[in-house]
Every structure is written in C-alpha cells, then in structure tokens.
Design an enzyme around this catalytic site. Structure first.
Site: not given
Ligand code: ATP
Length: 902
Positions: A331, A633, A637
């Site tokens: 990730d 996480d 997954d």
């Molecule tokens: P990784 O998979 O590497 O942990 P990540 O944390 O960016 O990446 P996600 O948490 O799935 O992946 O987030 C995907 C997208 O959703 C982010 O790029 C962001 O634009 C949006 N996002 C993430 N967290 C929030 C939130 N708390 N509220 C609204 N949108 C969010």
C-alpha cells in the site's frame, strides 16, 4: 446496577437495556467503570486449555531415538552392564528435559507475541470517544463498531447502519448476518438474534453502536469456551519435512544397525554382546536427534527477532516463506509514506490558495495566490472540510494529538489556520446522519442542520468521483457557476504531479426535516466547493528499504487507492517503477485474466485499485510463480491477503479482519519493517541450513566409524555411551550457537531462494558427506595411532572421542558461513555464542577426560600432552580443508557463471 445474568437483552428495548446498565449514549462515568470492573473483572476469555507440564514432559519420550535407547538400556540391564545402563537412562532423562525446556522457551516466545495482537475497542465514556484495550471493557460500556472490527464483547445494538457481521467463529455460519436495533422475540435462536452483536465475530460491513451486556467468560463465545485465538502448535512445512526426513532416516539406520549386528556376529564372528553394543552405538550415532529441537529454537528466535523489529508473525510458516519472497505489493499511504498529512493548497472556482506550515499544529496560514479576497466558496469549503469529517484534534500535556484519519485531521488544521475554531463550527452545525467513508465508495457524506432550520448535505471524496457528481461549482459570491471540467482536471494534475493527494468537496441544501442520509441523496444536485491538495511525504527508511529489496532481487510494487498521478509521483520519489508505466484500476479491469501475465511483471504502480483488483493481481503474480507478499488493511482486502503467499496486515490502521487473514502484522505499518522481516527470514533459513550442515556430519562421521570398525573386525573406536555423550554435549552447545548466528551481511544481495528448493540441496549433501569422511579419517587415525603406540584401548577411545569433538569445534567456524570464507572480519568471532559454546564444550570434555567419576561412567582415561597435540594436529586442518573446499566450489561456480554469460 443489577446483575445481567439470565436476562435476554435481545428482546429488551434499547431504552430498557440502557436503563438496566444505568448508562446513556454518552457512556459510563469513570466511577461506574471502576465499579463494574470490580464486579466483572477483565474482558478476557479463558486461556485455551493447554497440555499440562507433566504431559508435555512425557511427550518428550515419544520419539524413536528414545525408544531405541530404552530397549538398549533394558538389554544392557539384562547383560548386567550396570554403569552403561545407568548412563543410557541418564541420557534419556536429560534429553527429555532439554527438549522440554527448549520447547517451553519456544512456546513462551510465541505466546508473548500473541499478546501483542490484542484487540482494541472504541468506547464512549464520560461523553468522550476513547480507544482502549478490549480487555478493559465492562458491561454498560458503549462500543462503536466499524467494518473490519472484531466485536470486543457481547453487545445489544443501540444504533446500526448497514451492519452485517460474520458469525462463523461462533455459529459456523459463513454468510454475514444483517443486524438491526429492534428487539426480537425472547425465544429466538442465537443465530437469529439480530439485535445483538456477539463477541469474537467480525463486522463485515456497516457501522454500529452497542452497549456491552456481557464480557469475558460470560459472553456467548466464553460460555462455549472456545477461544478464538487457538494455540497454534509450533510447526511449519519445513519442520514437518525435517520430522519426516528424521523418521525415514531412522528406519534406514535401524535396518543398517540390524545388518551390522548380523554381519558382525555371523561374518566377523564377533561376540553377540559386543555386536549388540556396536549396533546400538551405530543407531545412536546416526540418528540426528537434536535436529528438530534446534530448528524449533531457530524458528522461535526468528519470530522473536521479527517481533523486536515490529513484524508480528501470526503463522509460523511465514518465517520460512519470507525468505523466498520475490514480489512485495505494498500500500502507499502510511506504509510507504508517513501518513502525516498537511494541506498544501486548495482551489475553488474563483481562487487558488497556498497553505504554509507543517504538522498538525495551526502554525501557518492561507495565502490567496489568485482570486478575490472574500471568496464565499473558500468559507464553504472549510466548513464542509470540518463537518464532513470524523477526526478530532486534542491538546494535552504531550502536545497535539489527533484521533481518526490523518487526512481528515489535516483538514481540521486547515480550518484552524484560517483562524476558525472547528469545534465551534461543529456546534453550529450538528450532524444528523452520515455515510461513512469506505475505500470502495471513495467518498464520505454527512447531513447537518444549523440552529435556524437550514439543512445541508456535504460530501468529500476522490475528485474524479465528486466531479462526476457535480454540474456546478460554487462561485465567489456564493452562487453556483458552470463547472469547467478541463480547468479542474488541470488543477488536479498540478497537485498530483507533486505527489499530493487530492480531495474534492461538494455540498447541497436540503429540507430542515430531513433526518437520514441515503446514497441516492448525493447522486444529484451537488455543487462543487473546491479541491484540496495534501502532502504526505515518503518515509525515508522506506526509500532505503525499497532499494534493499530491489538489490535482493525482490520486485516492489505499489498498490494504492489513490490517484495514478499521485502514485506515480510518489513512486518516482521512492524508486518504485520506471517512472513511466503505471496502471489504474479502471484499465486493469478491462484486461482479461489471460492478458494480465503480460504486464503484471513489468508494471509496478497500480492506482485506484479496489480489493478485487488486488486479488486478481495476486493471482496473476502467483500464476507467474512469483512468491508474493501483499499488504492490506481493509475488510475487503482479506481475500487478497489470504491468496498472497505472505499476507501482511497493518497493525495500526488495519482492521481485525485483515489481521485475521494475514500471516504477519506490522506493528508500525511501515514498509521498512517488511524488508527487515525478509532479511530475518532469509537469515533464519540460512541458520537452519547451517545447523543441518553442522549436525549431520557428526552423525555421519561417528556412524561410519562404527560401521567401518565392525566391517574390518576391529574394536569399536567409540562406545555407545560415548557416542551418546558426544551427541548430547554438542547438540546443546555447539549446534545451538548456530541458531543465534546473525544474518550474513550479503543476505539481501542474493536473489531469493527458489520456492521449491529442497532444504538439503545437492551442495549440502556433498558437504555433509565430505565432512563426515574428514571426521571419520581423523578419528580413525588417532584411535589406531594410540593402539599402535601401545596405549590402552580406554585411552585410545578417549582420544577418539576428543578428536570427534575437536573436529566439530573447528568445523563450527566453517559452518558460520555457507559458502563465503570465514577468514574475514567477523568471520571467526562475529558470533559471541560460538566462542562461548566452545569454552563450555572444552570444559565438558575436560571433565569427561579427567574427572574420576566421569572416567568411571564413560570408561575414559586421562590423556597425555602428546595425545592432545596429536588431536589438535588432526582436527585443526578440518577448518582449512573445508575452507579450501569452499574456495574451490566458489571458483567453479564463478567459472560456470562466466561460461553461461559469455
Ligand atoms: P492506500 O491504498 O495506499 O492506503 P489510500 O489511502 O489513498 O491508498 P483509500 O483510503 O482507498 O486509499 O482512498 C482512496 C481515495 O479516497 C483517496 O485518494 C481519497 O481521494 C479518497 N479518500 C480517502 N479517505 C477519505 C475520507 N476519509 N473521506 C473522503 N474521501 C477519502
């Protein structure tokens, strides 16, 4: 507060349940918690029943060698060799004790690690959200549940939104059950009591709040006394293979011993009693009885070493598999990057704003780079960023603390930098309902009302998605204007090229009496407020770890839910991928399974990836015969984590579901920890091989010694009890030192071990045979030299035993490195356990040779200085000869390599 025994809370209303525990939605007071703790104790399941110490001790006798020894001991008694019998039985007991202690230590190591995997629970107490260890829960506590959580105690649900729980651990039913808050009939079956969530089950989806009605042993799972975390026996495929190898070897050895006896008696016409002792000696010499214990210890030490580096092993075989990993899929957020977010800039329809300052303190300000001074959209954006947000900021004696998602906390800090108080804004616009953020949905939405009756729906999420939902953007005067997609795309490109994460925010007004929020509410009529760019710098140690992995022949792939542009930029900063090729989930889904093989090997950056995409990717990699470690996480997954050869869950931000599906949990969520675990895994595998390489020639050399003597019709150079002595002392001293061997400096410079490679490679077999012959030759020669010089046979045997041990001492140095020379810095004394073990063995040998009572037991005699010199003269060369062999083998390998590259 009355006792909760015999009350069916599932049929009680929410209000009655709360009243029963004298609690409110705000939670218990500290005083109530203390009282309840006093009455109900900790929320702990009874320890799974384990075998008692006596049983475990007795089990140590359940092993072929011990059986052979016991039979031998019994016959020795019949032959009235009292001293020998006493020694044999003494060894049997000591052996069992050693095994018992070692096994206990290994188990202790595993148990202390299991304790590191405690469940955490979010509770509301005194009106405040707290995260506590689940063992601290008491009846009456208000617990919050989210998808991926493990339910920490039996709960009567008081609020549920789309809650479904997987109750297979309790009922065996694998389909998740829908939950709700209405009471059900009193006589409903457990599996159908939908107003309850049971301890130990997993939240498959949704959110809920519940009041704890039973903890620990009183919970349903406690009653059936089936602890969810069953004690895993210390075994791995490798250990099983070794046990199997040991059993097969034992059969061969027993046949060989029988043959020796028969040939000795009938062909060589030796006395039966002598031949009996020769056969026993042969069996005792050849069975590598110390091996499984050494390997168990080595593995346990590996688990401990990994734990001290923050990698918690849940399933032991992972220790071995880690050593052969060829691909790590990681990730991005929080694993490769620090997950410390700062808003760097934002844009509305009319303005561009730059934000200064770093960290979570409100130092820094918003500077309008272009646009009017009084842009209403900026105000609305900040309001949305504060309200559509689950995180909290707190200041205590340790400074600024954040709870919840760091990205959301960064948004609160942004509001503070604009000199507004997020708490006040939240008081002005209380929340009525919300749709929580889920990776698959990529947005979060919330419903608010101010105190004047205005209703508002707010949404924040991945910009592509939010932009697709909006037709208008909010202008600087507070009126919607048309949305210019191209210019917003440019803005997003600008943010993501700098490696920033992007978020878009939108709003819509709604009726004042609207009380609940559905997904359909956010599908139309949203007005875009703007986008923000957040910086999340790479972890420095992760950059180094990526390089280490690449040098070790391991491909690192980034798999993220984030935007492709951001992922590519971070990839460039970290040295992942070639800086050009990347793939988004949308494109990935267009490919059929057969086509994946083509590019999964070449592409290292995968963005906007869903859990299903991850699963397909793991499968494609496995098709390619790659040994894959995959991090994860979220709840969803779990399938990908299970499919990967080594599933790696995040200890901090990971869900319980992800942890359950994984082999390893990273306590610090850090990529560098995976690299350390691989390094340790490789070292452990090497150490196991080194132990084999060390132990087997001792067995081989001594067995051949007896065999040759019988075949030539000569006296035995070592007696069975002497062989027992050698095996026992070397196993607990010299061989054990190898278990503590630090990983060789070049472990991360070699390619990964081929997955199907047998533990005893042809090279290892050769080395074992070669050294067995060296020991045989040296010992035989010393023994006969003594006889030729007219020494008594007892002296010759004492010298022979000392020769075997001396050869082993020198050979131990050789074994520290498999192929490299030990005549290098740290080569001879790099492991302090080695000289320690040698000193101990020398002391034991001195006792064996000179102490009168040992002389009686083992029929030994004191040795002259001349004998000692001779022993040293024949055993020291072992060190040099094996080093010479290494040198020749390496030269040959290099020549072969050159041949293939030319
Ligand atoms: P990784 O998979 O590497 O942990 P990540 O944390 O960016 O990446 P996600 O948490 O799935 O992946 O987030 C995907 C997208 O959703 C982010 O790029 C962001 O634009 C949006 N996002 C993430 N967290 C929030 C939130 N708390 N509220 C609204 N949108 C969010």
């Amino acid at each position: 507060m009355p006792d909760q025994e015999n009350l069916s809370f599932h049929s009680l209303s929410v209000a009655d349940t709360l009243a029963h525990f004298e609690t409110r939605e705000d939670g218990l007071s500290d005083r109530q918690v203390a009282e309840q703790r006093e009455r109900h104790g900790e929320n702990r399941l009874p320890e799974p029943r384990r075998r008692g110490p006596l049983m475990r001790l007795l089990l140590q006798f359940h092993n072929v060698l011990i059986y052979v020894l016991m039979v031998a001991g019994a016959i020795t008694i019949l032959l009235q060799h009292w001293v020998d019998a006493a020694v044999i039985f003494g060894v049997v007991v000591i052996n069992a004790l050693i095994g018992f202690i070692q096994e206990g230590r290994a188990e202790q190591a595993m148990n202390s690690i299991r304790r590191m995997l405690r469940t955490r629970a979010r509770v509301r107490r005194e009106g405040e959200m707290q995260e506590i260890d689940a063992v601290e829960l008491v009846p009456g506590d208000i617990v919050l549940l989210e998808s991926g959580d493990r339910v920490p105690a039996d709960l009567r649900l008081i609020h549920a939104r789309g809650l479904r729980t997987d109750e297979s651990s309790l009922t065996g039913e694998s389909v998740p059950v829908d939950k709700q808050t209405e009471p059900v009939e009193a006589d409903t079956l457990l599996a159908e009591q939908t107003s309850m969530a049971w301890s130990g089950t997993l939240v498959a989806s949704g959110q809920a709040r519940g009041v704890v009605v039973a903890t620990g042993e009183r919970s349903e799972i406690g009653r059936i006394s089936r602890a969810t975390e069953s004690v895993e026996a210390i075994t791995t495929p490798l250990l099983k293979k070794i046990h199997q190898f040991g059993r097969q070897l034992t059969v061969v050895i027993l046949i060989l011993a029988a043959l020796t006896f028969s040939l000795g008696v009938w062909w060589r016409e030796q006395a039966m009693a002598d031949m009996f002792f020769a056969a026993v000696g042969l069996a005792v010499a050849a069975i590598p009885e110390g091996l499984p214990a050494i390997i168990t210890i080595t593995l346990a030490l590996g688990v401990q070493a990994m734990a001290s580096r923050q990698a918690i092993v849940r399933r032991l075989p992972a220790v071995e598999t880690l050593g052969s990993v060829t691909v790590i899929c990681s990730d991005k957020t929080g694993t490769l990057t620090r997950n410390e977010m700062t808003v760097r800039g934002l844009r509305t329809a009319a303005s561009q704003v730059e934000v200064s300052g770093g960290g979570y303190v409100a130092e820094g300000s918003l500077k309008i780079a272009s646009g009017p001074d009084d842009d209403r959209a900026i105000q609305e954006l900040l309001l949305a960023a504060t309200l559509c947000n689950e995180s909290e900021l707190r200041d205590d004696e340790n400074g600024r603390q954040i709870s919840g998602d760091p990205m959301e906390a960064a948004l609160l800090v942004l509001t503070e930098k604009s000199e507004q108080d997020p708490r006040q804004l939240r008081r002005d616009w209380p929340r009525t309902d919300n749709i929580p953020f889920e990776s698959e949905r990529r947005y979060m939405a919330s419903l608010h009302h101010d105190h004047k009756g205005n209703g508002r729906i707010l949404l924040k999420g991945a910009p592509e998605l939010v932009l697709s939902l909006c037709r208008k953007a909010l202008g600087s005067d507070g009126e919607p204007v048309d949305l210019d997609h191209d210019s917003w795309e440019d803005t997003l490109k600008h943010f993501s090229e700098q490696g920033q994460r992007t978020l878009a925010l939108a709003m819509k007004s709604c009726a004042s009496d609207k009380r609940s929020l559905e997904e359909s509410d956010v599908e139309t009529g949203l007005v875009l407020l703007g986008v923000v760019g957040l910086e999340d710098p790479p972890r420095k140690e992760a950059i180094d770890a990526v390089r280490d992995c690449q040098q070790a022949g391991i491909r690192v792939k980034m798999i993220t839910g984030d935007h492709l542009g951001t992922a590519m930029a971070i990839g460039r900063q970290m040295g992942i991928g070639d800086g050009r090729k990347g793939m988004s989930g949308g494109d990935f889904q267009k490919h059929r399974d057969e086509e994946l093989a083509d590019f999964v090997e070449r592409t290292d950056i995968y963005a906007r990836f869903s859990p299903e995409d991850k699963l397909r990717l793991v499968r494609a990699l496995r098709e390619q015969k790659q040994v894959t470690a995959m991090t994860g996480d979220g709840v969803n997954d779990a399938p990908a984590l299970r499919s990967a050869d080594v599933g790696v869950a995040m200890g901090q931000k990971g869900t319980e579901t992800a942890r359950e599906a994984s082999e390893i949990v990273l306590a610090d969520d850090n990529f560098a920890t995976i690299a350390s675990a691989v390094r340790i895994g490789r070292g452990i595998y090497d150490n196991i091989r080194k132990s084999l390489l060390f132990i087997l020639p001792t067995n081989g050399g001594q067995a051949m010694l007896i065999l040759v003597a019988v075949m030539l019709g000569l006296s035995l150079p070592v007696t069975p009890v002497q062989v027992l002595w050698v095996n026992m002392v070397t196993a607990v001293t010299l061989a054990l030192a190898l278990a503590f061997e630090p990983a060789e400096p070049d472990v991360m410079q070699r390619p990964p071990r081929p997955p199907g490679e047998p533990i005893l490679t042809p090279f290892l077999v050769w080395r074992v045979v070669f050294v067995s012959f060296l020991i045989l030759a040296a010992t035989f020669w010393v023994f006969h030299w003594h006889l030729d010089q007219g020494y008594a046979i007892e002296v010759a045997r004492t010298a022979a035993v000392n020769t075997v041990v001396a050869c082993e001492i020198f050979y131990l140095f050789n074994c520290r490195y498999l192929t490299r020379t030990v005549f290098a810095r740290g080569g001879l004394f790099g492991n302090p356990w080695v000289p320690g073990a040698i000193l101990l063995v020398m002391a034991l040998q001195a006792g064996f040779t000179w102490l009168p009572f040992m002389q009686q037991l083992f029929q030994t005699e004191a040795l002259s200085r001349e004998s000692m010199t001779l022993i040293l003269a024949v055993s020291l060369p072992v060190l040099f000869v094996v080093e010479l062999e290494k040198w020749l083998m390496q030269r040959q390998a290099r020549a072969a390599l050159k041949g293939t590259t030319e």
